[in-house]
Design a protein around this motif. Structure first.
Motif, PDB file in Angstrom:
ATOM      1  N   UNK A 149      -4.838 -41.348  24.398  1.00  0.00           N
ATOM      2  CA  UNK A 149      -6.259 -41.023  23.377  1.00  0.00           C
ATOM      3  C   UNK A 149      -7.286 -39.647  23.871  1.00  0.00           C
ATOM      4  N   UNK A 150      -6.165 -39.100  24.349  1.00  0.00           N
ATOM      5  CA  UNK A 150      -6.651 -37.455  24.067  1.00  0.00           C
ATOM      6  C   UNK A 150      -5.223 -36.283  23.540  1.00  0.00           C
ATOM      7  N   UNK A 151      -4.485 -37.154  22.289  1.00  0.00           N
ATOM      8  CA  UNK A 151      -3.148 -36.109  22.040  1.00  0.00           C
ATOM      9  C   UNK A 151      -3.977 -34.803  22.112  1.00  0.00           C
ATOM     10  N   UNK A 152      -2.868 -34.015  22.378  1.00  0.00           N
ATOM     11  CA  UNK A 152      -3.243 -32.318  22.568  1.00  0.00           C
ATOM     12  C   UNK A 152      -1.847 -31.801  21.065  1.00  0.00           C
ATOM     13  N   UNK A 153      -2.049 -30.627  21.163  1.00  0.00           N
ATOM     14  CA  UNK A 153      -0.838 -29.428  20.650  1.00  0.00           C
ATOM     15  C   UNK A 153      -0.323 -30.212  18.894  1.00  0.00           C
ATOM     16  N   UNK A 154      -1.670 -31.096  18.663  1.00  0.00           N
ATOM     17  CA  UNK A 154      -1.687 -31.684  17.038  1.00  0.00           C
ATOM     18  C   UNK A 154      -0.300 -32.750  16.894  1.00  0.00           C
ATOM     19  N   UNK A 155      -0.370 -33.476  17.866  1.00  0.00           N
ATOM     20  CA  UNK A 155       0.141 -34.822  17.757  1.00  0.00           C
ATOM     21  C   UNK A 155      -0.693 -35.931  17.778  1.00  0.00           C
ATOM     22  N   UNK A 156      -0.591 -36.762  17.316  1.00  0.00           N
ATOM     23  CA  UNK A 156      -0.973 -37.954  16.654  1.00  0.00           C
ATOM     24  C   UNK A 156      -0.600 -38.780  18.640  1.00  0.00           C
ATOM     25  N   UNK A 157      -2.004 -39.867  17.783  1.00  0.00           N
ATOM     26  CA  UNK A 157      -2.041 -41.336  19.226  1.00  0.00           C
ATOM     27  C   UNK A 157      -0.643 -41.763  18.842  1.00  0.00           C
ATOM     28  N   UNK A 158      -0.201 -41.766  17.755  1.00  0.00           N
ATOM     29  CA  UNK A 158       1.231 -42.711  18.024  1.00  0.00           C
ATOM     30  C   UNK A 158       2.404 -42.338  18.184  1.00  0.00           C
TER      31      UNK A 158
END
Length: 87
Positions: free
Chosen positions: A65-74
């Motif tokens: 729900x809170x992705x970081x470092x350019x990563x998507x939830x998927x």
């Protein structure tokens, strides 16, 4: 002050910025973000057994729900599924 020749166009006139297109892009991104949040909330409503069948835990969904470092939830959920499948 810079002078321009009669045949030259200003930098602004040569710009390809379209405010209407930008507005539609913003709405599309907002709609997609809302759909992702809704899907993740639906995952959180599942019980632990169903989440385990999917290969993720409740903590994995919360991380997505809170992705970081350019990563998507998927990307976060796929990494969690791969990690849980190995262990």
């Amino acid at each position: 002050m810079a002078l321009s020749l009669p045949g030259e166009r200003s930098v602004v006139a040569g710009s390809h910025v379209n405010p209407v297109r930008g507005l539609f892009t913003w709405f599309a991104q907002a709609k997609a973000a809302r759909a992702r949040r809704k899907a993740l909330r639906e995952l959180l409503s599942l019980d632990a057994a169903l989440l385990k069948d999917l290969g993720v835990s409740r903590a994995d969904v919360l991380d997505a729900m809170t992705p970081r470092d350019g990563r998507t939830a998927g990307m976060v959920l796929n990494a969690a599924r791969a990690r849980n499948a190995r262990g």
